[in-house]
Design a protein around this motif. Structure first.
Motif, PDB file in Angstrom:
ATOM      1  N   PRO A   1      64.289  31.910 -52.117  1.00 18.46           N
ATOM      2  CA  PRO A   1      65.188  32.792 -51.365  1.00 18.46           C
ATOM      3  C   PRO A   1      65.962  33.724 -52.315  1.00 18.46           C
ATOM      4  O   PRO A   1      66.276  33.354 -53.444  1.00 18.46           O
ATOM      5  N   LEU A   2      66.255  34.918 -51.831  1.00 19.36           N
ATOM      6  CA  LEU A   2      66.891  35.938 -52.661  1.00 19.36           C
ATOM      7  C   LEU A   2      68.161  35.440 -53.334  1.00 19.36           C
ATOM      8  O   LEU A   2      68.383  35.709 -54.511  1.00 19.36           O
ATOM      9  N   ASN A   3      68.975  34.665 -52.612  1.00 21.74           N
ATOM     10  CA  ASN A   3      70.239  34.202 -53.192  1.00 21.74           C
ATOM     11  C   ASN A   3      70.044  33.150 -54.290  1.00 21.74           C
ATOM     12  O   ASN A   3      70.991  32.815 -54.991  1.00 21.74           O
ATOM     13  N   GLN A   4      68.820  32.641 -54.460  1.00 22.24           N
ATOM     14  CA  GLN A   4      68.524  31.655 -55.506  1.00 22.24           C
ATOM     15  C   GLN A   4      67.610  32.220 -56.599  1.00 22.24           C
ATOM     16  O   GLN A   4      67.277  31.515 -57.556  1.00 22.24           O
ATOM     17  N   LEU A   5      67.235  33.478 -56.464  1.00 19.03           N
ATOM     18  CA  LEU A   5      66.237  34.066 -57.356  1.00 19.03           C
ATOM     19  C   LEU A   5      66.664  34.026 -58.823  1.00 19.03           C
ATOM     20  O   LEU A   5      65.868  33.657 -59.691  1.00 19.03           O
ATOM     21  N   GLU A   6      67.893  34.382 -59.100  1.00 19.43           N
ATOM     22  CA  GLU A   6      68.359  34.443 -60.484  1.00 19.43           C
ATOM     23  C   GLU A   6      68.276  33.086 -61.182  1.00 19.43           C
ATOM     24  O   GLU A   6      67.947  33.004 -62.356  1.00 19.43           O
ATOM     25  N   GLU A   7      68.539  32.000 -60.456  1.00 17.72           N
ATOM     26  CA  GLU A   7      68.503  30.663 -61.057  1.00 17.72           C
ATOM     27  C   GLU A   7      67.078  30.099 -61.124  1.00 17.72           C
ATOM     28  O   GLU A   7      66.709  29.460 -62.108  1.00 17.72           O
TER      29      GLU A   7
END
Length: 135
Positions: A71-77
């Motif tokens: 999901p986009l809100n978890q992409l960075e991690e």
């Protein structure tokens, strides 16, 4: 200079033709968008990794075959642990393409250079009669 002044219309036609030929490349250069056919070519020829940035429920309802869900809100991690090789091409997908375009910026910030969003998202993928998997 005399030639240009005497034949200004030829110069104009040449410039206009060149602009029309280059316009599609210029238009898509900054966007990082990819057609469904282009995505399939990347997947087949360059072993591109497909990342679906939809929420888990949307992903379960239907996604590009072989796609991994982040999901986009978890992409960075999660992206650096999911795709360790930053040289691999990435194809980012969402329902309509809006979230995937935002995700391109995040992926590039993380050091992934060959990143593109699927233009039109899963909707365009379905309209192109490409296969969709369900979880």
């Amino acid at each position: 200079m005399k030639f240009i002044i005497d034949n200004w219309y030829l110069v104009f036609v040449a410039l206009a033709s060149g602009t029309m030929l280059l316009w599609p490349m210029i238009k898509n250069a900054g966007a990082g968008t990819l057609s469904p056919a282009g995505a399939v070519q990347l997947m087949n020829r360059e072993k591109a990794v497909v990342i679906d940035v939809c929420e888990t429920e949307e992903f379960a309802a239907g996604h590009v075959g072989g796609a991994k869900n982040i999901p986009l809100n978890q992409l960075e991690e999660r992206l650096p642990t999911t795709v360790k090789n930053k040289a691999l091409p990435l194809v980012l997908v969402c329902a309509t393409g809006a979230r995937a375009n935002r995700a391109v910026g995040i992926a590039k910030k993380l050091g992934y250079e060959n990143v593109q969003a699927l233009a039109g998202g899963l909707k365009a993928w379905r309209e192109a009669s490409m296969p969709v998997e369900k979880a």
